[in-house]
Every structure is written in C-alpha cells, then in structure tokens.
Design a protein around this motif. Structure first.
Motif, PDB file in Angstrom:
ATOM      1  N   PRO A  76       0.802  -1.225   0.000  1.00  0.00           N
ATOM      2  CA  PRO A  76       0.000   0.000   0.000  1.00  0.00           C
ATOM      3  C   PRO A  76       0.836   1.278   0.000  1.00  0.00           C
ATOM      4  O   PRO A  76       0.430   2.281  -0.568  1.00  0.00           O
TER       5      PRO A  76
ATOM      6  N   VAL B 163      -1.660   6.529  -4.646  1.00  0.00           N
ATOM      7  CA  VAL B 163      -3.063   6.565  -4.249  1.00  0.00           C
ATOM      8  C   VAL B 163      -3.806   7.766  -4.835  1.00  0.00           C
ATOM      9  O   VAL B 163      -5.031   7.722  -4.932  1.00  0.00           O
TER      10      VAL B 163
ATOM     11  N   GLN C  87       1.947   2.249  -3.688  1.00  0.00           N
ATOM     12  CA  GLN C  87       0.964   2.614  -4.695  1.00  0.00           C
ATOM     13  C   GLN C  87       0.832   4.127  -4.782  1.00  0.00           C
ATOM     14  O   GLN C  87       1.046   4.843  -3.803  1.00  0.00           O
TER      15      GLN C  87
END
Length: 105
Positions: A43, A48, A46
C-alpha cells in the motif's frame, strides 16, 4: 440423527473440531492448492492519488450537467422576482411613488 456422507458433499473433507463439517464452499479443511501465484503491491508503494484531479474535474462536470436543469430555472425565476420586488419597493418609497399612490392609503 447424523447426515450421511452423501449429504455432506461426498465426504472428501474431514470433520473438524466438535464434529463440524469443514468442506463445501471454498473446500475448507481440504488439501492445499498448488500452482496458484498471487502478486500484490504494498500500500505504501501505490500512487493513491493517481488521476484524482482529472477524475474530479470530469466527475464534477458530469454531476453538475445532470442537476443544473433542476435548480437553475427556479433560481433564475426567484432572482427576477426579487429584482422586481426590490425595484417596486424603491419606487413606492420614492417621491414619485408616494405621489402616485398617496390617495390609496
């Protein structure tokens, strides 16, 4: 009364703790699957916020264009009604308006 192995789905999966059936959907308690490879991105690696500015502009325009005909005509009508009322009030409270409607009070 105990269900038969045929009703349990063939009996390929063992009974688990306390006699609960562990087979069926997803084949719980069965053999481990082999040859399945999954990939994931962490996460924190990434992006976002990728495309949010572009999506925000087009999403805002799409939502605005779908709703503008519901609120714009009443807004314009009330604006013109308020303009008329303001001008009428200024006229009635002016010297000419008082002279014209002085005898109606």
């Amino acid at each position: 009364m105990r269900p038969t192995m045929a009703l349990r789905g063939g009996g390929e999966s063992p009974l688990g703790k306390h006699g609960h059936y562990l087979g069926g959907w997803g084949n719980f308690g069965g053999m481990k699957q082999k040859g399945i490879i999954t990939y994931a991105v962490s996460p924190n690696k990434q992006n976002v916020l990728a495309g949010t500015a572009n999506a925000a502009v087009f999403n805002t325009w799409r939502r605005f264009s779908k709703q503008v005909l519901y609120w714009a005509p009443p807004l314009v009508a009330f604006y013109y009604a308020m303009e008329w009322a303001t001008h009428r009030n200024h006229y009635l409270n002016s010297k000419a308006g008082r002279a014209e409607y002085a005898d109606e009070e």
